[in-house]
Motif scaffolding. Structure first.
Motif, PDB file in Angstrom:
ATOM      1  N   ILE A   7       0.851  -1.189   0.000  1.00 21.81           N
ATOM      2  CA  ILE A   7       0.000   0.000   0.000  1.00 21.81           C
ATOM      3  C   ILE A   7       0.887   1.240   0.000  1.00 21.81           C
ATOM      4  CG2 ILE A   7      -1.777   1.292   1.244  1.00 21.81           C
ATOM      5  CD1 ILE A   7      -2.699  -1.388   2.456  1.00 21.81           C
ATOM      6  N   ILE A   8       0.674   2.118  -0.961  1.00 17.49           N
ATOM      7  CA  ILE A   8       1.412   3.369  -1.031  1.00 17.49           C
ATOM      8  C   ILE A   8       0.534   4.475  -0.461  1.00 17.49           C
ATOM      9  CG2 ILE A   8       2.727   4.939  -2.501  1.00 17.49           C
ATOM     10  CD1 ILE A   8       2.748   2.760  -4.642  1.00 17.49           C
ATOM     11  N   GLY A   9       0.966   5.074   0.649  1.00 19.82           N
ATOM     12  CA  GLY A   9       0.218   6.171   1.241  1.00 19.82           C
ATOM     13  C   GLY A   9      -0.446   5.807   2.558  1.00 19.82           C
ATOM     14  N   ALA A  10      -0.144   6.606   3.597  1.00 21.10           N
ATOM     15  CA  ALA A  10      -0.739   6.386   4.921  1.00 21.10           C
ATOM     16  C   ALA A  10      -1.741   7.485   5.253  1.00 21.10           C
ATOM     17  CB  ALA A  10       0.346   6.307   5.995  1.00 21.10           C
ATOM     18  N   PRO A  12      -6.125   8.314   5.013  1.00 25.68           N
ATOM     19  CA  PRO A  12      -7.279   7.504   5.407  1.00 25.68           C
ATOM     20  C   PRO A  12      -7.501   6.283   4.522  1.00 25.68           C
ATOM     21  CG  PRO A  12      -7.832   9.831   5.431  1.00 25.68           C
ATOM     22  CD  PRO A  12      -6.482   9.726   4.807  1.00 25.68           C
ATOM     23  N   ALA A  13      -7.310   6.425   3.202  1.00 27.99           N
ATOM     24  CA  ALA A  13      -7.558   5.294   2.308  1.00 27.99           C
ATOM     25  C   ALA A  13      -6.580   4.156   2.564  1.00 27.99           C
ATOM     26  CB  ALA A  13      -7.466   5.755   0.845  1.00 27.99           C
ATOM     27  N   GLY A  14      -5.280   4.468   2.581  1.00 27.91           N
ATOM     28  CA  GLY A  14      -4.277   3.423   2.767  1.00 27.91           C
ATOM     29  C   GLY A  14      -4.356   2.759   4.124  1.00 27.91           C
ATOM     30  N   LEU A  15      -4.545   3.551   5.162  1.00 33.85           N
ATOM     31  CA  LEU A  15      -4.599   3.003   6.516  1.00 33.85           C
ATOM     32  C   LEU A  15      -5.863   2.174   6.740  1.00 33.85           C
ATOM     33  CD1 LEU A  15      -3.349   6.152   8.435  1.00 33.85           C
ATOM     34  CD2 LEU A  15      -2.120   3.977   8.263  1.00 33.85           C
ATOM     35  N   LEU A  16      -6.995   2.672   6.248  1.00 30.23           N
ATOM     36  CA  LEU A  16      -8.233   1.907   6.414  1.00 30.23           C
ATOM     37  C   LEU A  16      -8.170   0.610   5.626  1.00 30.23           C
ATOM     38  CD1 LEU A  16     -11.068   1.639   7.560  1.00 30.23           C
ATOM     39  CD2 LEU A  16     -11.919   2.930   5.577  1.00 30.23           C
ATOM     40  N   LEU A  17      -7.624   0.660   4.413  1.00 26.28           N
ATOM     41  CA  LEU A  17      -7.475  -0.564   3.631  1.00 26.28           C
ATOM     42  C   LEU A  17      -6.617  -1.567   4.380  1.00 26.28           C
ATOM     43  CD1 LEU A  17      -7.828  -2.224   1.049  1.00 26.28           C
ATOM     44  CD2 LEU A  17      -5.837  -1.028   0.108  1.00 26.28           C
ATOM     45  N   SER A  18      -5.493  -1.126   4.918  1.00 30.95           N
ATOM     46  CA  SER A  18      -4.610  -2.024   5.662  1.00 30.95           C
ATOM     47  C   SER A  18      -5.337  -2.646   6.849  1.00 30.95           C
ATOM     48  CB  SER A  18      -3.373  -1.254   6.139  1.00 30.95           C
ATOM     49  OG  SER A  18      -2.514  -2.086   6.887  1.00 30.95           O
ATOM     50  N   ALA A 303     -13.079   7.984  -0.661  1.00 29.00           N
ATOM     51  CA  ALA A 303     -11.937   7.099  -0.393  1.00 29.00           C
ATOM     52  C   ALA A 303     -12.379   5.885   0.413  1.00 29.00           C
ATOM     53  CB  ALA A 303     -10.848   7.868   0.348  1.00 29.00           C
ATOM     54  N   VAL A 304     -13.220   6.101   1.400  1.00 25.36           N
ATOM     55  CA  VAL A 304     -13.724   4.988   2.210  1.00 25.36           C
ATOM     56  C   VAL A 304     -14.553   4.036   1.355  1.00 25.36           C
ATOM     57  CG1 VAL A 304     -15.258   4.379   4.136  1.00 25.36           C
ATOM     58  CG2 VAL A 304     -13.639   6.285   4.365  1.00 25.36           C
ATOM     59  N   ALA A 305     -15.380   4.590   0.466  1.00 34.70           N
ATOM     60  CA  ALA A 305     -16.194   3.736  -0.409  1.00 34.70           C
ATOM     61  C   ALA A 305     -15.309   2.897  -1.326  1.00 34.70           C
ATOM     62  CB  ALA A 305     -17.146   4.608  -1.233  1.00 34.70           C
ATOM     63  N   ASP A 306     -14.259   3.512  -1.893  1.00 38.28           N
ATOM     64  CA  ASP A 306     -13.321   2.754  -2.735  1.00 38.28           C
ATOM     65  C   ASP A 306     -12.706   1.589  -1.959  1.00 38.28           C
ATOM     66  OD1 ASP A 306     -13.713   4.637  -4.742  1.00 38.28           O
ATOM     67  OD2 ASP A 306     -11.800   5.654  -4.415  1.00 38.28           O
ATOM     68  N   VAL A 307     -12.264   1.882  -0.749  1.00 34.75           N
ATOM     69  CA  VAL A 307     -11.559   0.888   0.055  1.00 34.75           C
ATOM     70  C   VAL A 307     -12.482  -0.271   0.422  1.00 34.75           C
ATOM     71  CG1 VAL A 307     -10.558   0.536   2.351  1.00 34.75           C
ATOM     72  CG2 VAL A 307      -9.773   2.428   0.908  1.00 34.75           C
ATOM     73  N   ARG A 308     -13.726   0.013   0.682  1.00 32.90           N
ATOM     74  CA  ARG A 308     -14.679  -1.058   0.969  1.00 32.90           C
ATOM     75  C   ARG A 308     -14.771  -2.029  -0.214  1.00 32.90           C
ATOM     76  NH1 ARG A 308     -19.050  -0.397   4.776  1.00 32.90           N
ATOM     77  NH2 ARG A 308     -20.317  -1.510   3.241  1.00 32.90           N
ATOM     78  N   VAL A 309     -14.885  -1.473  -1.411  1.00 34.24           N
ATOM     79  CA  VAL A 309     -14.978  -2.318  -2.604  1.00 34.24           C
ATOM     80  C   VAL A 309     -13.690  -3.105  -2.804  1.00 34.24           C
ATOM     81  CG1 VAL A 309     -15.278  -2.319  -5.111  1.00 34.24           C
ATOM     82  CG2 VAL A 309     -16.620  -0.750  -3.699  1.00 34.24           C
ATOM     83  N   LEU A 310     -12.545  -2.422  -2.654  1.00 34.85           N
ATOM     84  CA  LEU A 310     -11.264  -3.084  -2.881  1.00 34.85           C
ATOM     85  C   LEU A 310     -11.017  -4.180  -1.851  1.00 34.85           C
ATOM     86  CD1 LEU A 310      -8.748  -3.210  -4.595  1.00 34.85           C
ATOM     87  CD2 LEU A 310      -7.748  -1.374  -3.209  1.00 34.85           C
ATOM     88  N   THR A 311     -11.400  -3.956  -0.613  1.00 34.47           N
ATOM     89  CA  THR A 311     -11.233  -4.976   0.424  1.00 34.47           C
ATOM     90  C   THR A 311     -11.997  -6.245   0.070  1.00 34.47           C
ATOM     91  OG1 THR A 311     -10.922  -3.322   2.167  1.00 34.47           O
ATOM     92  CG2 THR A 311     -11.608  -5.524   2.859  1.00 34.47           C
ATOM     93  N   GLU A 312     -13.258  -6.102  -0.343  1.00 29.02           N
ATOM     94  CA  GLU A 312     -14.058  -7.275  -0.696  1.00 29.02           C
ATOM     95  C   GLU A 312     -13.450  -8.021  -1.881  1.00 29.02           C
ATOM     96  OE1 GLU A 312     -16.554  -8.524   1.010  1.00 29.02           O
ATOM     97  OE2 GLU A 312     -16.272  -6.920   2.468  1.00 29.02           O
TER      98      GLU A 312
END
Length: 396
Positions: A7-10, A12-18, A303-312
């Motif tokens: 993950i590049i970037g710490a 909200p998006a990068g940290l929440l994804l992690s 960003a949160v919506a993107d991360v939700r999709v990417l996590t699934e």
């Protein structure tokens, strides 16, 4: 080193994804160019949609937000010498927004990742993406002490913002980029003063737009519409407060409280979308893929919506090797991205003054504001977009 997701970037998006990946038993390493102190103090968005709040609570990182965040059940549109409340509790029952600074979300996520033994590396330089088109991508970088490193992974998530290295790593001609630059900017300040209103005020005046917001019961946030090339040095405290009073003290009985300004800056206003939000095993999330003008308060929430999709999608990949959801990541995210783009554009054009406007255009603005504040249907449209549309099964 090797991990499953680099993950590049710490932010909200990068940290929440992690963190969400950790909850699914998926390993990740986060590489961040800035120091921990910098990212925890970087003031950005502060309005969280209902879905963002729910996501943070479900992920176990919402305790402090629930304790210190400020739920708001409406906003005020102020124009023509009167204030008009858009009542969320009536128009979209059970849904609201929460005012809680992005830097506070970041602090909570960093604490959660470190407490769980997560690998978050700060002050990492020269990050480069390699072999993204293959199933064996990797990242190279330089540690804070000068040590050169390599991170092999199955997938790379580019969560490093508009100016990061992720999007430029995609070969020329792959992405279609849509962009709109607005002919003004926002001068934003953070002030040690109790908010003068319990809810956000969006003010349209002939002098330009102003926004009264807050970060806590003791800290207020304000924005002024200014020229896109405005010199911050031309705005001493006295001028800022005088202009805020001129644009906000337009209704009977309202007095703006003033105090010490502790932070100030100028934010350009732009809309941007890159399609697709992926290339091979490199996936863009948050500002790396799209930017919205801040009028609609959508940046962090997208960003949160993107991360939700990417996590699934990643959970499916590592569970059974299926790439179907990953292949459809961009296709799943873009409808919400473009809905937010339109809403942000609509709010921006509704409330700002444009040098090109004539009397006809200004009357059209007033007419539509009158419609929004008097029509149940129009008010509901604003309210449901502002609090955030419910999440769908985007990865299905």
């Amino acid at each position: 080193m090797r991990t499953q997701v680099g993950i590049i970037g710490a932010g909200p998006a990068g940290l929440l994804l992690s963190h969400l990946l950790h909850l699914r038993g998926i390993e990740s390493v986060v590489l961040e160019r800035r120091s921990r102190e910098y990212v925890e103090r970087r003031v950005r968005a502060g309005v969280l949609e209902q879905g963002t709040v729910d996501t943070l609570v479900e992920a176990g990182v919402g305790e402090r937000m629930q304790r210190e965040g400020l739920p708001h059940h409406g906003i005020e549109l102020r124009y023509g010498g009167a204030g008009h409340r858009i009542a969320f509790e009536r128009l979209v029952p059970g849904r609201c927004i929460t005012v809680y600074g992005q830097q506070e979300v970041v602090k909570d996520l960093i604490a959660a990742r470190l407490a769980a033994g997560g690998d978050v590396r700060f002050e990492v330089n020269d990050v480069a993406v390699h072999d993204a088109a293959t199933d064996r991508p990797y990242l190279t970088f330089t540690e804070a002490d000068g040590t050169e490193g390599r991170l092999d992974c199955d997938v790379i998530a580019g969560c490093d913002g508009f100016h990061g290295v992720s999007r430029p790593s995609i070969p020329e001609g792959v992405l279609t980029e849509y962009r709109r630059d607005y002919p003004f900017a926002w001068l934003g300040i953070l002030a040690k003063v109790k908010p003068s209103s319990e809810e956000l005020i969006y003010a349209r005046t002939e002098r330009g737009f102003a926004l009264h917001s807050m970060r806590s019961p003791e800290i207020s946030r304000f924005y002024l519409q200014v020229a896109p090339d405005e010199d911050l040095a031309a705005w001493p405290d006295e001028r800022i407060w005088a202009e805020l009073r001129a644009r906000l003290e337009t209704v009977p009985g309202f007095t703006l409280a003033t105090g010490d300004i502790v932070e100030r800056g100028i934010t350009p206003m732009r809309g941007f979308v890159a399609e697709p939000m992926q290339y091979g095993r490199l996936f863009l999330a948050g500002d790396a893929a799209h930017i919205v003008p801040p009028t609609g308060a959508k940046g962090l929430n997208l960003a949160v919506a993107d991360v939700r999709v990417l996590t699934e999608a990643l959970a499916r990949l590592f569970a059974d090797g299926s790439t179907e959801a990953l292949d459809g990541y961009s296709r799943a995210c873009l409808p919400r991205v473009w809905r937010a783009q339109h809403f942000s554009w609509w709010m921006t054009t509704l409330l700002h003054t444009f040098e090109s406007d004539d009397a006809y255009a200004r009357r059209l603005q007033t007419s539509y504001l009158d419609y929004v504040t008097s029509s149940e249907a129009a008010g509901t449209t604003l309210a449901e977009n502002y609090v955030g549309l419910p999440y769908q099964e985007e990865t299905s």
